[in-house]
Design a protein around this motif. Structure first.
Motif, PDB file in Angstrom:
ATOM      1  N   VAL A 107     100.588  29.952  47.286  1.00 24.74           N
ATOM      2  CA  VAL A 107     101.207  29.118  46.252  1.00 24.74           C
ATOM      3  C   VAL A 107     102.706  29.406  46.152  1.00 24.74           C
ATOM      4  O   VAL A 107     103.521  28.484  46.042  1.00 24.74           O
ATOM      5  N   MET A 108     103.053  30.682  46.196  1.00 23.32           N
ATOM      6  CA  MET A 108     104.476  31.031  46.129  1.00 23.32           C
ATOM      7  C   MET A 108     105.207  30.491  47.358  1.00 23.32           C
ATOM      8  O   MET A 108     106.371  30.075  47.282  1.00 23.32           O
ATOM      9  N   GLY A 109     104.524  30.470  48.511  1.00 17.52           N
ATOM     10  CA  GLY A 109     105.117  29.880  49.705  1.00 17.52           C
ATOM     11  C   GLY A 109     105.342  28.387  49.541  1.00 17.52           C
ATOM     12  O   GLY A 109     106.367  27.847  49.986  1.00 17.52           O
ATOM     13  N   ALA A 110     104.385  27.714  48.901  1.00 20.64           N
ATOM     14  CA  ALA A 110     104.530  26.285  48.647  1.00 20.64           C
ATOM     15  C   ALA A 110     105.726  26.015  47.744  1.00 20.64           C
ATOM     16  O   ALA A 110     106.472  25.043  47.937  1.00 20.64           O
ATOM     17  N   ARG A 111     105.925  26.880  46.770  1.00 20.25           N
ATOM     18  CA  ARG A 111     107.058  26.708  45.858  1.00 20.25           C
ATOM     19  C   ARG A 111     108.381  27.015  46.557  1.00 20.25           C
ATOM     20  O   ARG A 111     109.376  26.302  46.376  1.00 20.25           O
ATOM     21  N   ALA A 112     108.382  28.073  47.377  1.00 17.90           N
ATOM     22  CA  ALA A 112     109.616  28.463  48.059  1.00 17.90           C
ATOM     23  C   ALA A 112     110.094  27.370  49.014  1.00 17.90           C
ATOM     24  O   ALA A 112     111.303  27.182  49.208  1.00 17.90           O
ATOM     25  N   SER A 113     109.148  26.632  49.601  1.00 17.31           N
ATOM     26  CA  SER A 113     109.526  25.573  50.534  1.00 17.31           C
ATOM     27  C   SER A 113     110.273  24.431  49.852  1.00 17.31           C
ATOM     28  O   SER A 113     110.989  23.668  50.503  1.00 17.31           O
ATOM     29  N   LEU A 114     110.123  24.325  48.551  1.00 20.49           N
ATOM     30  CA  LEU A 114     110.766  23.229  47.809  1.00 20.49           C
ATOM     31  C   LEU A 114     112.014  23.681  47.053  1.00 20.49           C
ATOM     32  O   LEU A 114     112.540  22.930  46.234  1.00 20.49           O
ATOM     33  N   ASN A 115     112.478  24.881  47.316  1.00 19.71           N
ATOM     34  CA  ASN A 115     113.631  25.388  46.571  1.00 19.71           C
ATOM     35  C   ASN A 115     114.509  26.245  47.474  1.00 19.71           C
ATOM     36  O   ASN A 115     114.128  27.361  47.846  1.00 19.71           O
ATOM     37  N   PRO A 116     115.710  25.739  47.860  1.00 21.19           N
ATOM     38  CA  PRO A 116     116.275  24.434  47.449  1.00 21.19           C
ATOM     39  C   PRO A 116     115.928  23.344  48.448  1.00 21.19           C
ATOM     40  O   PRO A 116     115.539  23.632  49.578  1.00 21.19           O
ATOM     41  N   VAL A 117     116.102  22.108  48.055  1.00 24.71           N
ATOM     42  CA  VAL A 117     115.880  20.964  48.940  1.00 24.71           C
ATOM     43  C   VAL A 117     116.979  19.933  48.695  1.00 24.71           C
ATOM     44  O   VAL A 117     117.616  19.911  47.640  1.00 24.71           O
ATOM     45  N   ASP A 118     117.187  19.089  49.678  1.00 25.73           N
ATOM     46  CA  ASP A 118     118.112  17.971  49.531  1.00 25.73           C
ATOM     47  C   ASP A 118     117.552  16.795  50.304  1.00 25.73           C
ATOM     48  O   ASP A 118     116.473  16.882  50.914  1.00 25.73           O
ATOM     49  N   LEU A 119     118.269  15.704  50.320  1.00 23.56           N
ATOM     50  CA  LEU A 119     117.765  14.479  50.940  1.00 23.56           C
ATOM     51  C   LEU A 119     117.574  14.647  52.447  1.00 23.56           C
ATOM     52  O   LEU A 119     116.719  13.978  53.038  1.00 23.56           O
ATOM     53  N   ASP A 120     118.321  15.531  53.061  1.00 24.32           N
ATOM     54  CA  ASP A 120     118.237  15.701  54.509  1.00 24.32           C
ATOM     55  C   ASP A 120     117.022  16.527  54.942  1.00 24.32           C
ATOM     56  O   ASP A 120     116.458  16.291  56.009  1.00 24.32           O
ATOM     57  N   ASN A 121     116.636  17.504  54.113  1.00 29.24           N
ATOM     58  CA  ASN A 121     115.548  18.389  54.555  1.00 29.24           C
ATOM     59  C   ASN A 121     114.249  18.214  53.784  1.00 29.24           C
ATOM     60  O   ASN A 121     113.271  18.914  54.037  1.00 29.24           O
TER      61      ASN A 121
END
Length: 293
Positions: A241-255
């Motif tokens: 779950v923490m991995g799922a959260r880490a993948s979304l922080n940070p994010v931008d339109l390109d990634n």
């Protein structure tokens, strides 16, 4: 005992004849050009339970028992709802009572009736009340049920959940939240990059809510006899779950597309790991049902 609501106990011998549990989710519908509308999960609805109760003089004074339910409703207070297995369903309020008269005396007194009781989940602040054990409900004094020593409803202490029950409760809560999260991810995945990026706060929010029950599972299972495997399970699922959260922080339109895919994969892994423990948890639930845990 079938179940207990606050101080009101329901037993099969005391007239409880049916229970229906309803759960819902709230979805917003967004129109799309040249396509079917898109559904967006907004949150879970309130759980509801509908109880069917048969009233008869052999089970206690029908009018007194109905009066006890109406009094509980009129107090407008949430009540702890616990199944006979020891499973704590949460706090519920009595939202609706209907009474169908089946038989009456010549003077209008109830001889037999069917009561439909609608309970709604209460999500506000709630502290479970502890009653004095073994005291007969005053509303049953003098009834045939009380005189026979088998009252339909009595006040008693709502038992504190055992370690096994706490483990089951944490696991159940975590699994339900993971399933809700997976549903949201599957809904969002068909959108474009901008739409997915706009859903990131909601995705982070639903994964945040599963952290506490997983931490509780790892901690409580650690003190359970032969519970080390479940403790490791909680830690493993929490890591995903923490991995799922880490993948979304940070994010931008390109990634966002790549990051979202990685986050979804991690969450799917978390739920897969949790589901693998279903047999183990079912064994614990069986111990609770047979009063061995």
């Amino acid at each position: 005992m079938f179940a207990i609501l606050g101080d009101i106990e329901f037993t099969v011998a005391g007239g409880i004849s049916g229970m229906e549990h309803n759960a819902s989710a709230d979805w917003a519908e967004h129109a799309r050009i040249q396509g079917k509308p898109l559904l967006e999960w907004m949150g879970d609805g309130l759980d509801e339970c509908n109880l069917t109760i048969e009233l008869h003089p052999m089970l206690g004074d029908p009018e007194e028992r109905l009066r006890a339910l109406r009094q509980a409703k009129s107090q407008h207070q949430p009540l702890a709802f616990v199944m006979g297995s020891g499973e704590y369903l949460g706090a519920y309020v009595i939202r609706h009572i209907s009474n169908t008269l089946r038989r009456a005396t010549a003077t209008g007194q109830t001889k037999a009736a069917t009561v439909q009781l609608n309970l709604a989940e209460y999500t506000g602040t709630f502290t479970r009340k502890v009653a004095h054990p073994g005291l007969l409900d005053a509303t049953l004094s003098g009834t045939s049920a009380a005189n026979s020593g088998s009252p339909g409803w009595i006040t008693r202490v709502t038992p504190s959940p055992s370690t096994t029950q706490k483990v089951i409760a944490h696991a159940k809560t975590a699994a339900n939240m993971l399933k809700a999260g997976q549903s949201l991810y599957h809904t969002v995945k068909d959108g474009n990059a901008a739409m997915i990026l706009g859903q990131v706060p909601q995705l982070l929010g639903i994964t945040a809510r599963v952290i506490e029950p997983l931490q509780g599972l790892a901690t409580v299972a650690g003190v359970l006899d032969h519970g080390s495997d479940l403790s490791r399970l909680g830690e493993q699922v929490l890591g995903s779950v923490m991995g799922a959260r880490a993948s979304l922080n940070p994010v931008d339109l390109d990634n966002i597309l790549d990051r979202f895919s990685a986050s979804q994969e991690a969450l799917d892994q978390a739920l897969s790991t949790m589901d693998a423990a279903n047999t183990r948890l079912a064994g614990l639930a069986a111990q609770v049902l047979t009063r061995r845990a």
